[in-house]
Write a protein that holds these residues in place. Structure first.
Motif, PDB file in Angstrom:
ATOM      1  N   LYS A   8       0.882  -1.328  -0.075  1.00 40.37           N
ATOM      2  CA  LYS A   8      -0.110   0.005   0.091  1.00 40.37           C
ATOM      3  C   LYS A   8       0.829   1.213  -0.054  1.00 40.37           C
ATOM      4  O   LYS A   8       1.628   1.513   0.941  1.00 40.37           O
ATOM      5  N   VAL A   9       0.680   1.977  -1.275  1.00 42.27           N
ATOM      6  CA  VAL A   9       1.799   3.324  -1.135  1.00 42.27           C
ATOM      7  C   VAL A   9       0.775   4.279  -1.905  1.00 42.27           C
ATOM      8  O   VAL A   9      -0.237   3.843  -2.445  1.00 42.27           O
ATOM      9  N   ARG A  10       1.019   5.237  -1.339  1.00 38.13           N
ATOM     10  CA  ARG A  10       0.217   6.487  -1.850  1.00 38.13           C
ATOM     11  C   ARG A  10       0.718   6.818  -3.479  1.00 38.13           C
ATOM     12  O   ARG A  10       1.698   6.881  -3.652  1.00 38.13           O
ATOM     13  N   LEU A  11      -0.212   7.615  -4.142  1.00 41.70           N
ATOM     14  CA  LEU A  11       0.068   7.828  -5.537  1.00 41.70           C
ATOM     15  C   LEU A  11       1.185   8.831  -5.601  1.00 41.70           C
ATOM     16  O   LEU A  11       1.982   8.701  -6.405  1.00 41.70           O
ATOM     17  N   ASP A  12       1.009   9.653  -4.876  1.00 41.98           N
ATOM     18  CA  ASP A  12       1.883  10.810  -4.865  1.00 41.98           C
ATOM     19  C   ASP A  12       3.480  10.372  -4.784  1.00 41.98           C
ATOM     20  O   ASP A  12       4.458  10.823  -5.387  1.00 41.98           O
ATOM     21  N   LYS A  13       3.638   9.389  -3.412  1.00 41.96           N
ATOM     22  CA  LYS A  13       4.813   8.769  -3.379  1.00 41.96           C
ATOM     23  C   LYS A  13       5.163   7.757  -4.441  1.00 41.96           C
ATOM     24  O   LYS A  13       6.579   7.782  -4.688  1.00 41.96           O
ATOM     25  N   TRP A  14       4.361   7.132  -4.911  1.00 41.32           N
ATOM     26  CA  TRP A  14       4.829   6.291  -6.424  1.00 41.32           C
ATOM     27  C   TRP A  14       5.174   7.130  -7.387  1.00 41.32           C
ATOM     28  O   TRP A  14       6.164   6.740  -7.951  1.00 41.32           O
ATOM     29  N   LEU A  15       4.669   8.002  -7.776  1.00 45.04           N
ATOM     30  CA  LEU A  15       4.895   8.883  -8.667  1.00 45.04           C
ATOM     31  C   LEU A  15       6.552   9.498  -8.584  1.00 45.04           C
ATOM     32  O   LEU A  15       7.353   9.602  -9.365  1.00 45.04           O
ATOM     33  N   TRP A  16       6.792   9.909  -7.258  1.00 45.83           N
ATOM     34  CA  TRP A  16       7.911  10.231  -7.035  1.00 45.83           C
ATOM     35  C   TRP A  16       9.037   9.128  -7.052  1.00 45.83           C
ATOM     36  O   TRP A  16      10.285   9.594  -7.636  1.00 45.83           O
ATOM     37  N   ALA A  17       8.652   7.934  -6.630  1.00 43.10           N
ATOM     38  CA  ALA A  17       9.793   6.754  -6.535  1.00 43.10           C
ATOM     39  C   ALA A  17       9.823   6.504  -7.973  1.00 43.10           C
ATOM     40  O   ALA A  17      10.927   5.965  -8.173  1.00 43.10           O
ATOM     41  N   ALA A  18       8.989   6.700  -8.840  1.00 43.30           N
ATOM     42  CA  ALA A  18       9.080   6.522 -10.378  1.00 43.30           C
ATOM     43  C   ALA A  18       9.731   7.496 -11.094  1.00 43.30           C
ATOM     44  O   ALA A  18       9.675   6.988 -12.158  1.00 43.30           O
ATOM     45  N   ARG A  19      10.070   8.448 -10.341  1.00 39.99           N
ATOM     46  CA  ARG A  19      10.617   9.479 -10.860  1.00 39.99           C
ATOM     47  C   ARG A  19       9.882  10.080 -12.106  1.00 39.99           C
ATOM     48  O   ARG A  19      10.607  10.893 -13.156  1.00 39.99           O
ATOM     49  N   PHE A  20       8.788  10.365 -11.900  1.00 39.96           N
ATOM     50  CA  PHE A  20       8.113  11.510 -12.804  1.00 39.96           C
ATOM     51  C   PHE A  20       8.242  12.907 -12.495  1.00 39.96           C
ATOM     52  O   PHE A  20       8.175  13.597 -13.226  1.00 39.96           O
ATOM     53  N   TYR A  21       8.306  12.921 -11.019  1.00 41.10           N
ATOM     54  CA  TYR A  21       8.420  14.226 -10.509  1.00 41.10           C
ATOM     55  C   TYR A  21       9.812  14.297  -9.551  1.00 41.10           C
ATOM     56  O   TYR A  21       9.923  13.292  -8.837  1.00 41.10           O
ATOM     57  N   LYS A  22      10.333  15.406  -9.402  1.00 37.88           N
ATOM     58  CA  LYS A  22      11.605  15.228  -8.418  1.00 37.88           C
ATOM     59  C   LYS A  22      11.128  15.332  -7.012  1.00 37.88           C
ATOM     60  O   LYS A  22      12.191  14.833  -6.272  1.00 37.88           O
ATOM     61  N   THR A  23      10.091  15.699  -6.483  1.00 36.51           N
ATOM     62  CA  THR A  23       9.738  15.784  -5.145  1.00 36.51           C
ATOM     63  C   THR A  23       8.244  15.398  -4.967  1.00 36.51           C
ATOM     64  O   THR A  23       7.387  15.401  -5.950  1.00 36.51           O
ATOM     65  N   ARG A  24       7.934  15.164  -3.905  1.00 39.10           N
ATOM     66  CA  ARG A  24       6.485  14.683  -3.521  1.00 39.10           C
ATOM     67  C   ARG A  24       5.711  15.750  -3.452  1.00 39.10           C
ATOM     68  O   ARG A  24       4.425  15.583  -4.050  1.00 39.10           O
ATOM     69  N   ALA A  25       6.250  16.829  -2.979  1.00 37.77           N
ATOM     70  CA  ALA A  25       5.317  18.099  -3.202  1.00 37.77           C
ATOM     71  C   ALA A  25       4.760  18.422  -4.632  1.00 37.77           C
ATOM     72  O   ALA A  25       3.908  18.899  -4.878  1.00 37.77           O
ATOM     73  N   LEU A  26       5.803  18.385  -5.609  1.00 38.61           N
ATOM     74  CA  LEU A  26       5.549  18.475  -7.127  1.00 38.61           C
ATOM     75  C   LEU A  26       4.514  17.436  -7.478  1.00 38.61           C
ATOM     76  O   LEU A  26       3.534  17.823  -8.285  1.00 38.61           O
TER      77      LEU A  26
END
Length: 132
Positions: A8-26
């Protein structure tokens, strides 16, 4: 890549981990701004992506359609991050066509550069006459 804690992982955290965005805030701002869609619908940063789910992610000029292949809450190197998702063939083709059009200048205005002093005066006069 997927441990018991990563099920179970949040979408914003997954996008950050997958390197779509540089930070979780972005990543969170992009989701809230409607740049990330899951199955054609806007989603929330707290949404939990599932393996096999299709996401549409817009970053700058590019829009990617990806299928979630693994879950991770940890940001690692780019080769490992690319293993978290698989981009669809249609998405790759669309991105390449859009990049080629941008490179050819088909999407922008074709100008001769900055206006000359005379052209600036003419623009200024035109705007004053028309109250813009």
């Amino acid at each position: 890549m997927s441990d018991k804690e990563d099920d179970k992982v949040r979408l914003d955290k997954w996008l950050w981990a997958a390197r779509f965005y540089k930070t979780r805030a972005l990543a969170k701002a992009a989701i809230e701004g409607g740049k990330v869609h899951c199955r054609g619908e806007r989603c929330k940063p707290s949404k939990e992506p599932k393996i096999g789910e299709e996401l549409t992610v817009r970053c700058g000029f590019d829009e990617r359609t990806v299928v979630v292949r693994a879950l991770s809450a940890v940001r690692r190197g780019a080769p490992e991050a690319q293993g978290l998702y698989e981009e669809t063939a249609e998405s790759i083709e669309r991105r390449e066509q859009a990049a080629a059009m941008r490179k050819a200048g088909a999407l922008g205005l074709d100008t001769d550069g900055r206006p000359s002093k005379k052209q600036r005066r003419q623009l200024h006069d035109f705007r004053e006459r028309h109250d813009w």
